[in-house]
Write a protein that holds these residues in place. Sequence first.
Motif, PDB file in Angstrom:
ATOM      1  N   HIS A 135     -20.954  17.236  25.647  1.00  0.00           N
ATOM      2  CA  HIS A 135     -20.991  16.137  24.681  1.00  0.00           C
ATOM      3  C   HIS A 135     -20.196  14.923  25.172  1.00  0.00           C
ATOM      4  O   HIS A 135     -20.446  13.815  24.736  1.00  0.00           O
ATOM      5  CB  HIS A 135     -20.548  16.590  23.282  1.00  0.00           C
ATOM      6  CG  HIS A 135     -19.109  16.943  23.162  1.00  0.00           C
ATOM      7  ND1 HIS A 135     -18.611  18.172  23.524  1.00  0.00           N
ATOM      8  CD2 HIS A 135     -18.058  16.235  22.709  1.00  0.00           C
ATOM      9  CE1 HIS A 135     -17.311  18.199  23.298  1.00  0.00           C
ATOM     10  NE2 HIS A 135     -16.949  17.042  22.799  1.00  0.00           N
ATOM     11  N   TRP A 136     -19.265  15.112  26.101  1.00  0.00           N
ATOM     12  CA  TRP A 136     -18.581  13.966  26.688  1.00  0.00           C
ATOM     13  C   TRP A 136     -19.570  13.147  27.507  1.00  0.00           C
ATOM     14  O   TRP A 136     -19.570  11.928  27.447  1.00  0.00           O
ATOM     15  CB  TRP A 136     -17.421  14.410  27.572  1.00  0.00           C
ATOM     16  CG  TRP A 136     -16.229  14.939  26.839  1.00  0.00           C
ATOM     17  CD1 TRP A 136     -16.055  15.013  25.490  1.00  0.00           C
ATOM     18  CD2 TRP A 136     -15.045  15.460  27.425  1.00  0.00           C
ATOM     19  NE1 TRP A 136     -14.823  15.562  25.200  1.00  0.00           N
ATOM     20  CE2 TRP A 136     -14.192  15.848  26.370  1.00  0.00           C
ATOM     21  CE3 TRP A 136     -14.622  15.661  28.721  1.00  0.00           C
ATOM     22  CZ2 TRP A 136     -12.939  16.407  26.587  1.00  0.00           C
ATOM     23  CZ3 TRP A 136     -13.377  16.220  28.935  1.00  0.00           C
ATOM     24  CH2 TRP A 136     -12.535  16.582  27.877  1.00  0.00           C
ATOM     25  N   ALA A 137     -20.406  13.819  28.284  1.00  0.00           N
ATOM     26  CA  ALA A 137     -21.394  13.112  29.109  1.00  0.00           C
ATOM     27  C   ALA A 137     -22.423  12.409  28.239  1.00  0.00           C
ATOM     28  O   ALA A 137     -22.863  11.303  28.559  1.00  0.00           O
ATOM     29  CB  ALA A 137     -22.086  14.083  30.054  1.00  0.00           C
ATOM     30  N   LYS A 138     -22.792  13.028  27.126  1.00  0.00           N
ATOM     31  CA  LYS A 138     -23.752  12.409  26.215  1.00  0.00           C
ATOM     32  C   LYS A 138     -23.200  11.127  25.609  1.00  0.00           C
ATOM     33  O   LYS A 138     -23.946  10.220  25.280  1.00  0.00           O
ATOM     34  CB  LYS A 138     -24.148  13.381  25.110  1.00  0.00           C
ATOM     35  CG  LYS A 138     -24.993  14.528  25.603  1.00  0.00           C
ATOM     36  CD  LYS A 138     -25.268  15.521  24.503  1.00  0.00           C
ATOM     37  CE  LYS A 138     -25.996  16.728  25.051  1.00  0.00           C
ATOM     38  NZ  LYS A 138     -26.190  17.747  24.033  1.00  0.00           N
TER      39      LYS A 138
ATOM     40  N   VAL B  37      -7.764  15.553  32.097  1.00  0.00           N
ATOM     41  CA  VAL B  37      -7.897  14.218  32.681  1.00  0.00           C
ATOM     42  C   VAL B  37      -8.868  13.472  31.787  1.00  0.00           C
ATOM     43  O   VAL B  37     -10.011  13.890  31.610  1.00  0.00           O
ATOM     44  CB  VAL B  37      -8.405  14.283  34.132  1.00  0.00           C
ATOM     45  CG1 VAL B  37      -8.634  12.892  34.682  1.00  0.00           C
ATOM     46  CG2 VAL B  37      -7.438  15.063  35.002  1.00  0.00           C
ATOM     47  N   TRP B  38      -8.404  12.376  31.189  1.00  0.00           N
ATOM     48  CA  TRP B  38      -9.222  11.605  30.253  1.00  0.00           C
ATOM     49  C   TRP B  38      -9.420  10.203  30.803  1.00  0.00           C
ATOM     50  O   TRP B  38      -8.458   9.460  30.981  1.00  0.00           O
ATOM     51  CB  TRP B  38      -8.555  11.555  28.880  1.00  0.00           C
ATOM     52  CG  TRP B  38      -9.381  10.881  27.847  1.00  0.00           C
ATOM     53  CD1 TRP B  38      -9.163   9.647  27.304  1.00  0.00           C
ATOM     54  CD2 TRP B  38     -10.570  11.371  27.231  1.00  0.00           C
ATOM     55  NE1 TRP B  38     -10.136   9.352  26.402  1.00  0.00           N
ATOM     56  CE2 TRP B  38     -11.025  10.398  26.322  1.00  0.00           C
ATOM     57  CE3 TRP B  38     -11.306  12.548  27.363  1.00  0.00           C
ATOM     58  CZ2 TRP B  38     -12.166  10.565  25.563  1.00  0.00           C
ATOM     59  CZ3 TRP B  38     -12.447  12.714  26.602  1.00  0.00           C
ATOM     60  CH2 TRP B  38     -12.853  11.726  25.700  1.00  0.00           C
ATOM     61  N   LYS B  39     -10.659   9.874  31.097  1.00  0.00           N
ATOM     62  CA  LYS B  39     -11.041   8.569  31.649  1.00  0.00           C
ATOM     63  C   LYS B  39     -10.221   8.230  32.891  1.00  0.00           C
ATOM     64  O   LYS B  39      -9.743   7.119  33.068  1.00  0.00           O
ATOM     65  CB  LYS B  39     -10.935   7.478  30.592  1.00  0.00           C
ATOM     66  CG  LYS B  39     -11.897   7.706  29.435  1.00  0.00           C
ATOM     67  CD  LYS B  39     -11.846   6.597  28.423  1.00  0.00           C
ATOM     68  CE  LYS B  39     -12.849   6.867  27.306  1.00  0.00           C
ATOM     69  NZ  LYS B  39     -12.836   5.831  26.282  1.00  0.00           N
TER      70      LYS B  39
ATOM     71  N   GLY C 260     -21.214   9.208  27.337  1.00  0.00           N
ATOM     72  CA  GLY C 260     -20.962   8.299  28.450  1.00  0.00           C
ATOM     73  C   GLY C 260     -19.579   8.409  29.044  1.00  0.00           C
ATOM     74  O   GLY C 260     -19.168   7.561  29.828  1.00  0.00           O
ATOM     75  N   ILE C 261     -18.837   9.442  28.702  1.00  0.00           N
ATOM     76  CA  ILE C 261     -17.481   9.641  29.218  1.00  0.00           C
ATOM     77  C   ILE C 261     -17.590  10.573  30.427  1.00  0.00           C
ATOM     78  O   ILE C 261     -17.462  11.780  30.309  1.00  0.00           O
ATOM     79  CB  ILE C 261     -16.556  10.238  28.139  1.00  0.00           C
ATOM     80  CG1 ILE C 261     -16.601   9.385  26.877  1.00  0.00           C
ATOM     81  CG2 ILE C 261     -15.136  10.362  28.651  1.00  0.00           C
ATOM     82  CD1 ILE C 261     -15.986  10.040  25.662  1.00  0.00           C
TER      83      ILE C 261
END
Length: 117
Positions: A46-49, A79-81, A51-52
Amino acid sequence: MTSIAKELLKKSGYTIIRDSNKPKNLFELLNVFPNYGVGLKVAPDHWAKKGILESYYEITKVAPKLKDINHGKVFGIKVWKGKILYEGKPMRISGTLKWNWHRWPIMKKRISLNDNS
């Protein structure tokens, strides 16, 4: 795998490794790697969905339950962004059974951005 082999595995109690294209919870993803995938980088789809794409967890410890290897606790460095959070201290990863997980980096073509699941 033949149907006879599947039946024998079901009766023996061993976990059948599922098709690699099927969505997996974190335990299903990690239990096929040596040492339960310690050192792997993983991210929920869901992060990729959203755009992350530059966010992930690096697995540091896996503590599966003795009776069921598809449950337990997983710890990792978040690791966040592109930035390491919590001064690089491992934290317990939530959503291990709730989300579908993939090895990082997640390719946009591997994750359907129009998928509503």
